[in-house]
Design a protein around this motif. Structure first.
Motif, short mmCIF file in Angstrom:
data_model
loop_
_atom_site.label_atom_id
_atom_site.label_comp_id
_atom_site.label_asym_id
_atom_site.label_seq_id
_atom_site.Cartn_x
_atom_site.Cartn_y
_atom_site.Cartn_z
N ALA A 158 0.74 -1.27 0.11
CA ALA A 158 0.08 0.00 0.05
C ALA A 158 0.78 1.31 -0.01
CB ALA A 158 -0.92 0.07 1.26
N SER A 169 0.04 4.16 -2.48
CA SER A 169 -1.03 4.64 -1.88
C SER A 169 -0.91 5.62 -0.72
CB SER A 169 -2.30 3.91 -1.69
OG SER A 169 -2.59 3.10 -2.88
N ASP A 193 -5.43 -0.06 3.58
CA ASP A 193 -6.69 0.49 2.82
C ASP A 193 -7.67 1.26 3.76
OD1 ASP A 193 -5.24 -0.21 0.49
OD2 ASP A 193 -6.62 -2.07 -0.05
#
Length: 183
Positions: free
Chosen positions: A59, A62, A154
């Protein structure tokens, strides 16, 4: 033996820490003017932690896109921390050498080595702290066992985006903290 309950809670200032990091040098945080996700992991010996660190690495782009810095910290010594970085393919900062006195100051649960793991020193159970740009804690999740305190990256990313969207029309959201601390 678990630490005593901490006064560190959402909204409070995260204490300044300086630790050695894999790759050389030191890391001092909380970082100035940067939102930071600080993840404390048990150590190289822990398969749950390796899974968590790999999910953070997956991740990472992101997190970078929303300008959130990620750092992982353990009580491991340098050789174990280097092995963790290599085995998990980590490119974010990994600090090591966390002392029990600092674990206690942060309110982390502290475990002793046992006969079923290759660990010779005390280590913290998992914990996540999301630190705001001003150095205060927006969110914390402190676990007392290997499988606890493992939010999904997330979900953290989505929450950061949500708060930032709210800030556009509701400035009071700048003071929002997420209260995972016990009353």
């Amino acid at each position: 033996m678990p630490s005593t309950h901490t006064s560190l809670a959402p909204g409070s200032a995260f204490p300044s820490l300086t630790l050695p990091k894999v790759g050389g040098g030191e890391v001092t945080f909380p970082y100035k003017n940067t939102e930071t996700l600080v993840v404390f992991y048990r150590g190289n010996f822990c398969p749950f932690c390796q899974g968590t660190l790999k999910s953070l690495q997956a991740a990472l782009k992101s997190f970078e896109e929303i300008n959130v810095k990620v750092i992982a910290i353990s009580a491991d010594k340098e050789p174990e921390a280097k092995t963790t970085v290599a085995n998990c393919g980590i490119s974010f900062d990994v600090a090591y050498g966390l002392e029990p006195s600092t674990m206690q100051k942060l309110g982390l649960f502290i475990s002793d080595p046992t006969n079923y793991i290759e660990q010779k020193h005390k280590f913290s159970e998992p914990a996540w702290f999301f630190i705001k740009e001003d150095g205060s804690v927006r969110y914390l999740d402190i676990g007392s066992a290997p499988m606890t305190a493992r939010p999904v990256p997330d979900s953290i990313i989505m929450a950061v985006k949500w708060v930032r969207e709210q800030l556009k029309t509701r400035p009071e959201f700048g003071k929002v903290v997420w209260g995972s601390a016990q009353a």
